[in-house]
Write an enzyme that holds these catalytic residues in place. Structure first.
Site, PDB file in Angstrom:
ATOM      1  N   GLY A   1       0.821  -1.139   0.122  1.00 52.53           N
ATOM      2  CA  GLY A   1       0.119   0.011   0.237  1.00 52.53           C
ATOM      3  C   GLY A   1       0.839   1.572   0.024  1.00 52.53           C
TER       4      GLY A   1
ATOM      5  N   ALA B   1      10.512   0.585  -4.329  1.00 50.05           N
ATOM      6  CA  ALA B   1       9.808  -0.655  -4.755  1.00 50.05           C
ATOM      7  C   ALA B   1       9.943  -1.982  -4.276  1.00 50.05           C
ATOM      8  CB  ALA B   1      10.435  -0.545  -6.364  1.00 50.05           C
TER       9      ALA B   1
ATOM     10  N   LYS C   1       9.267   7.834  -8.367  1.00 49.42           N
ATOM     11  CA  LYS C   1       9.399   6.724  -8.117  1.00 49.42           C
ATOM     12  C   LYS C   1      10.368   6.284  -9.067  1.00 49.42           C
ATOM     13  CE  LYS C   1       7.461   2.054  -7.514  1.00 49.42           C
ATOM     14  NZ  LYS C   1       6.286   1.740  -6.397  1.00 49.42           N
TER      15      LYS C   1
END
Length: 219
Positions: free
Chosen positions: A14, A120, A37
């Site tokens: 999440g 990640a 990201k």
């Protein structure tokens, strides 16, 4: 600018959901936001609107274009594997130094009140051939927003990740716990209470389903 690293105690726990909620809450309060990201795997190049970078862009109120996608997640791989595994399948050699440089560049160019950098996988998941998520976190030195779960067994995962991050000398702003959708999961309120007893002072925030008032508490 306030910058945070959004890390996970586990894979698919999440992180992006929490990051998007925080970005949305900040924008609602009139704050400028940015997210980055550096690497993401499992992305369909032809249909990425629901991918992690697509969701981050939507939360930032940015259009979903190839240019904005490149800006938020410059390294993207198709296989739903760890980034270094996915990169190998495309002939790429993913290195920690490259990821750290990309993050520093994104932080330097951001014009925002709140900037999120998202990893990640979990804290100890491989992120490059020569490093884990934790290694990138340590290289950047940003305060950490640690996202954990509330499934059976998550208590150990959450507290272990918390201790590992602290052991690297990183500040943990909060442990954000995602409410599990499984009705057989342990009681959410009781899970939060137990985590607070053992978190050694780190704030524990419950990210309840279908309610995002908790995100404002993190601003």
């Amino acid at each position: 600018m306030r910058a945070l690293f959004v890390a996970g105690a586990h894979t698919d726990i999440g992180k992006t959901y929490v990051g998007c909620a925080l970005l949305t809450a900040a924008r609602t309060r009139g704050r400028r936001v940015a997210a980055f990201k550096p690497v993401v795997s499992g992305v369909d190049a032809a249909d990425w609107a629901d991918s992690d970078p697509g969701r981050l862009l939507a939360a930032m109120g940015q259009p979903l274009t190839d240019e904005t996608l490149q800006g938020v997640s410059p390294l993207r791989f198709a296989a739903p594997l760890s980034p270094p595994m996915a990169a190998r399948r495309e002939g790429a050699d993913l290195r920690l130094g490259t990821l750290a440089d990309l993050c520093r560049q994104a932080l330097a160019r951001a014009q925002a009140d709140l900037m999120l950098v998202e990893g990640a996988g979990g804290v100890m998941s491989p992120l490059a051939e020569d490093g884990l998520n934790l290694d990138l976190m340590a290289a950047l030195g940003l305060p950490v927003l640690l996202v954990g779960g509330s499934y059976l067994g998550s208590m150990s995962h959450n507290l272990t990740a918390l201790e590992v991050v602290r052991a690297r000398g990183l500040a943990v702003e909060a442990l954000v716990v995602s409410q599990d959708a499984d009705p057989s999961a342990p009681d959410f309120a009781e899970t939060l209470a137990d985590l607070r007893r053992f978190s050694s002072g780190t704030p524990v925030v419950g990210a309840a389903r279908n309610a995002q008032a908790w995100a404002a508490d993190l601003l």
